[in-house]
Design an enzyme around this catalytic site. Structure first.
Site, PDB file in Angstrom:
ATOM      1  N   PRO A  23       0.887  -1.079   0.099  1.00  0.00           N
ATOM      2  CA  PRO A  23      -0.024  -0.097   0.169  1.00  0.00           C
ATOM      3  C   PRO A  23       0.764   1.207   0.029  1.00  0.00           C
ATOM      4  O   PRO A  23       1.961   1.355   0.682  1.00  0.00           O
ATOM      5  CB  PRO A  23      -0.846   0.065   1.293  1.00  0.00           C
ATOM      6  N   CYS A  25       0.250   5.576  -0.074  1.00  0.00           N
ATOM      7  CA  CYS A  25      -0.443   6.637   0.178  1.00  0.00           C
ATOM      8  C   CYS A  25      -0.259   7.446  -0.971  1.00  0.00           C
ATOM      9  O   CYS A  25       0.762   7.959  -1.248  1.00  0.00           O
ATOM     10  CB  CYS A  25      -0.234   7.394   1.566  1.00  0.00           C
ATOM     11  N   TYR A 182       0.125   5.261  13.844  1.00  0.00           N
ATOM     12  CA  TYR A 182      -1.030   5.691  13.809  1.00  0.00           C
ATOM     13  C   TYR A 182      -1.746   5.043  14.999  1.00  0.00           C
ATOM     14  O   TYR A 182      -1.411   4.283  15.856  1.00  0.00           O
ATOM     15  CB  TYR A 182      -1.600   5.006  12.483  1.00  0.00           C
ATOM     16  N   ARG A 230      -0.599  -5.200  10.010  1.00  0.00           N
ATOM     17  CA  ARG A 230       0.692  -4.589   9.653  1.00  0.00           C
ATOM     18  C   ARG A 230       0.929  -4.029  11.073  1.00  0.00           C
ATOM     19  O   ARG A 230       0.387  -3.321  11.568  1.00  0.00           O
ATOM     20  CB  ARG A 230       0.537  -3.671   8.599  1.00  0.00           C
TER      21      ARG A 230
END
Length: 235
Positions: A23, A25, A182, A230
């Site tokens: 992935p 961003c 995060y 993850r």
């Protein structure tokens, strides 16, 4: 032959090789919705030969976006924007498509990297970030709001809702983003989690909320479709 190019089966998902496009961003959405940029980005990389392509960190709430340009999956509009892109991939590629669901936590409401990546003040269009404790990501920034019980339930339900949307959209696999500082990652580390309730203190307590989120999503996500997590292994 290298094992890299041999098939692998994850639950009911059969992959032709063990290569995944990670992935990335793109910071190119408007109101969380995918657009022509994402159409081109996703379709082109789905033709790379990798067996699986993972769509960028996708916020489960508008307030959980890293930047105002981050992709989301939290309402009808964001779901509808992804469906034609997936449909196009299915026509032209044999690659499986995975989505990484995320919440930025205290790193939310930030400028894009090319605009410096720092917290966007409320007066400049930002929003108040939330985290396990009222500890800012950077000294001098406005601290995030510490989640109460109602807020934790709201976020857990948002992850479950996004997983359901992922089913409707037709994703083959789901990844829970629990890394890079995060939200879920920030619960695990004592650097950002200094709670005094059942979600803080010992490691068992600090992982309690991420595990609860994963368990709730796993109950929703189809049994034959794999899920992954993850993680950041060190602080």
């Amino acid at each position: 032959m290298s094992a890299l190019f041999t098939p692998i089966k994850l639950r009911g998902l059969k992959l032709a090789n063990r290569i995944m496009v990670a992935p990335m961003c793109q910071y190119s959405s408007v109101d969380g919705e995918a657009n022509d940029w994402h159409f081109t980005h996703i379709n082109s990389l789905a033709l790379s030969g990798a067996a699986i392509f993972c769509i960028e960190a996708t916020a489960v709430e508008a307030s959980g976006r890293i930047t105002p340009g981050c992709l989301g999956l939290y309402n009808d509009a964001t779901e509808a924007a992804l469906k034609p892109i997936l449909a196009s991939v299915r026509k032209r590629s044999k690659a499986a498509v995975m989505i990484q669901l995320a919440h930025a936590g205290r790193k939310a409401s930030s400028h894009t990297p090319w605009d410096g990546g720092q917290l966007i003040p409320l007066a400049e269009g930002g929003w108040r970030a939330e985290g396990p404790s009222a500890i800012p990501h950077k000294q001098g920034e406005t601290p995030p709001l510490a989640f109460d019980a109602a807020g934790l339930k709201r976020v857990r339900d948002a992850f479950v809702r996004a997983a359901r949307m992922g089913i409707d959209a037709g994703f083959d696999m789901l990844e829970l983003h629990c890394a890079h500082g995060y939200l879920l990652s920030s619960f695990i580390t004592p650097l950002s989690n200094q709670r005094r309730d059942e979600y803080g203190g010992s490691l068992a307590n600090r992982v309690r909320f991420p595990v609860a989120v994963f368990a709730a999503m796993r109950e929703t996500w189809p049994e034959d479709r794999p899920m992954s997590v993850r993680i950041s292994a060190t602080d």
